[in-house]
Design a protein around this motif. Structure first.
Motif, PDB file in Angstrom:
ATOM      1  N   SER A  71      47.260  42.624  47.105  1.00  0.00           N
ATOM      2  CA  SER A  71      46.492  41.381  47.133  1.00  0.00           C
ATOM      3  C   SER A  71      45.128  41.598  46.483  1.00  0.00           C
ATOM      4  O   SER A  71      44.530  42.674  46.613  1.00  0.00           O
ATOM      5  CB  SER A  71      46.293  40.934  48.586  1.00  0.00           C
ATOM      6  N   ASP A  73      42.590  40.510  47.658  1.00  0.00           N
ATOM      7  CA  ASP A  73      41.689  40.619  48.809  1.00  0.00           C
ATOM      8  C   ASP A  73      41.679  42.023  49.411  1.00  0.00           C
ATOM      9  O   ASP A  73      40.971  42.266  50.385  1.00  0.00           O
ATOM     10  CB  ASP A  73      42.102  39.627  49.902  1.00  0.00           C
ATOM     11  N   ARG A  74      42.441  42.938  48.838  1.00  0.00           N
ATOM     12  CA  ARG A  74      42.487  44.305  49.371  1.00  0.00           C
ATOM     13  C   ARG A  74      41.262  45.094  48.909  1.00  0.00           C
ATOM     14  O   ARG A  74      40.838  44.989  47.759  1.00  0.00           O
ATOM     15  CB  ARG A  74      43.771  45.015  48.921  1.00  0.00           C
ATOM     16  N   GLN A  75      40.694  45.892  49.818  1.00  0.00           N
ATOM     17  CA  GLN A  75      39.598  46.786  49.486  1.00  0.00           C
ATOM     18  C   GLN A  75      39.896  48.175  50.043  1.00  0.00           C
ATOM     19  O   GLN A  75      40.778  48.353  50.887  1.00  0.00           O
ATOM     20  CB  GLN A  75      38.274  46.286  50.063  1.00  0.00           C
ATOM     21  N   MET A  93      40.706  44.678  54.377  1.00  0.00           N
ATOM     22  CA  MET A  93      40.554  43.284  53.963  1.00  0.00           C
ATOM     23  C   MET A  93      39.124  43.044  53.491  1.00  0.00           C
ATOM     24  O   MET A  93      38.170  43.294  54.231  1.00  0.00           O
ATOM     25  CB  MET A  93      40.894  42.355  55.143  1.00  0.00           C
ATOM     26  N   ALA A  94      38.965  42.565  52.263  1.00  0.00           N
ATOM     27  CA  ALA A  94      37.634  42.307  51.709  1.00  0.00           C
ATOM     28  C   ALA A  94      36.925  41.209  52.502  1.00  0.00           C
ATOM     29  O   ALA A  94      37.563  40.364  53.140  1.00  0.00           O
ATOM     30  CB  ALA A  94      37.742  41.914  50.242  1.00  0.00           C
ATOM     31  N   ALA A  97      37.828  37.232  52.615  1.00  0.00           N
ATOM     32  CA  ALA A  97      39.114  37.004  53.268  1.00  0.00           C
ATOM     33  C   ALA A  97      39.033  37.337  54.756  1.00  0.00           C
ATOM     34  O   ALA A  97      39.635  36.657  55.603  1.00  0.00           O
ATOM     35  CB  ALA A  97      40.198  37.849  52.598  1.00  0.00           C
ATOM     36  N   TYR A  98      38.281  38.382  55.075  1.00  0.00           N
ATOM     37  CA  TYR A  98      38.117  38.784  56.470  1.00  0.00           C
ATOM     38  C   TYR A  98      37.460  37.663  57.274  1.00  0.00           C
ATOM     39  O   TYR A  98      37.904  37.309  58.367  1.00  0.00           O
ATOM     40  CB  TYR A  98      37.275  40.060  56.538  1.00  0.00           C
TER      41      TYR A  98
END
Length: 426
Positions: A71, A73-75, A93-94, A97-98
């Motif tokens: 995604s 939004d992934r970090q 979760m970035a 989005a978090y």
């Protein structure tokens, strides 16, 4: 052979056969696990909505083996223990989005009870702000492990730091481990609640063993060198160099061993601001599940307060603090189990403002009484959106109207969220 086996059933101790699958994650559930687009659902930790993931599934849960399609939004998780330690669920979760996910937990819980109301943007938590933590120690001699439980396990992840805790707690981890060595039981684990107070760190031990004479000397040295105010064991003081105290509004409160305190000072300030603003015009206020006086002592700056709490030590500490603080209105304390003996609508007849802040189980019995009362303004504070929504439903059905719902994050990266809801009698 037991009867279950003769009938062809799996023995209770047997685990479902593991299988490798490639799945698409539909969304992130209320516990922080990704929910695969399957029926029945499959829960996959450390995954995000829209991702394609290769997993090893067993029953309704799976371990991620490979993120095939990630995604946006992934970090990269900021903590080296993430994935092993069970303390955090969504460090991958970035931030945008978090925040949306955390707020969405509240929206979804309200919707489940048929409550359609605007929910304010999330009041965010900061790294390094948690002033209270519950740690577990296990082992013997020099090999004591201190940290949090691993995910879905009794194993202890031995940690040297934690990015959600205050620097003052993190820098004392070596001291906490040394204390655990002195008080560790011969069998089992030692539970350690550490709280940063105005006069030093309070360490409350549960399930340990009292040190010998030499151990007390070592304990005193550790405490003196590391600014530890007090160490207690199962509620009894082992050694106190000074009384731990916390500042609540104008008042200074003696902190009972292992007492409850809002997880972060900044979240407490936000919650208190919301509660005090909503009840600013009240002539007489009730604070139910009042704890150490987080709200009662601030509300007493403008109105007399009825504080009701089941923990006698917390209640006595807050009432005593109010009595010795110049300029506060009277705080009357009642020690009472509000789950079995809620404050009745009749008892609330002279109250025109009220706040209640129950544990995660919520306050259904108490909310039912409030719903039939004449209290003009009610503020509900909760760390569980599901039970909050249930209690709000009771109040709405009793004629109250929701004015605002504000999610306040003080549990960074965890699937918990504090919420303040303000209601008035229509």
């Amino acid at each position: 052979m037991n009867s279950n086996n003769r009938r062809g059933r799996r023995p209770p101790s047997a685990q479902p056969a593991a299988r490798d699958l490639t799945v698409t994650i539909r969304d992130v559930g209320h516990r922080g696990d990704g929910v695969a687009d399957l029926s029945p659902p499959l829960f996959v930790p450390r995954t995000l909505a829209g991702e394609t993931v290769r997993v090893r599934a067993s029953g309704s849960h799976a371990d991620p083996l490979e993120i095939v399609s990630a995604s946006p939004d992934r970090q990269t998780p900021p903590c080296p223990y993430f994935g092993t330690c069970g303390g955090c669920a969504v460090q991958h979760m970035a931030d945008p989005a978090y925040r949306a996910w955390k707020r969405g937990l509240v929206v979804a819980a309200l919707a489940d009870r048929g409550i359609d109301t605007p929910v304010a943007p999330l009041v965010a938590a900061s790294p390094g702000s948690r002033r209270r933590a519950v740690l577990t120690a296990h082992g013997s001699g020099r090999t004591v492990r201190l940290g949090y439980h691993a995910r879905a396990s009794h194993d202890i992840v031995d940690i040297e730091s934690c990015l959600v805790l205050t620097p003052g707690l993190v820098e004392r981890f070596t001291a906490f481990r040394d204390i655990a060595r002195l008080a560790h039981p011969k069998k089992g684990s030692l539970r350690m609640t550490v709280t940063e107070t105005e006069t030093g760190v309070d360490v409350a031990l549960e399930g340990g063993a009292e040190p010998d004479h030499a151990g007390f000397g070592a304990l005193a040295t550790i405490m003196q060198r590391n600014g530890i105010a007090r160490v207690t064991l199962d509620g009894a003081t082992l050694l106190a160099l000074t009384e731990p105290v916390v500042r609540i509004g104008r008042a200074t409160v003696g902190f009972p061993p292992g007492g409850f305190l809002q997880a972060t000072a900044e979240a407490e300030q936000e919650l208190a601001f919301r509660v005090s603003s909503a009840l600013a015009g009240a002539k007489r206020v009730a604070d139910l599940f009042s704890g150490a006086g987080t709200f009662a002592l601030r509300l007493a700056e403008t109105a007399p307060v009825l504080a009701v709490e089941s923990d006698r030590a917390l209640l006595d500490a807050s009432v005593a603090a109010a009595a010795r603080t110049e300029g506060l209105k009277p705080v009357k304390g009642i020690c009472r189990d509000l789950f079995t003996f809620p404050v009745s609508a009749k008892e609330l007849a002279k109250v025109d403002g009220l706040v209640f802040d129950p544990p995660r189980a919520g306050a259904a019995a108490q909310a039912a009484e409030i719903a039939t009362s004449g209290v003009k303004t009610v503020v509900a504070v909760s760390c569980n959106p599901a039970t909050l929504a249930r209690d709000l439903r009771l109040l709405l059905d009793g004629g109250y109207v929701l004015d605002e719902v504000v999610p306040v994050d003080q549990f960074l990266y965890a699937p918990h969220i504090e919420v303040v809801a303000v209601l008035h009698r229509s």
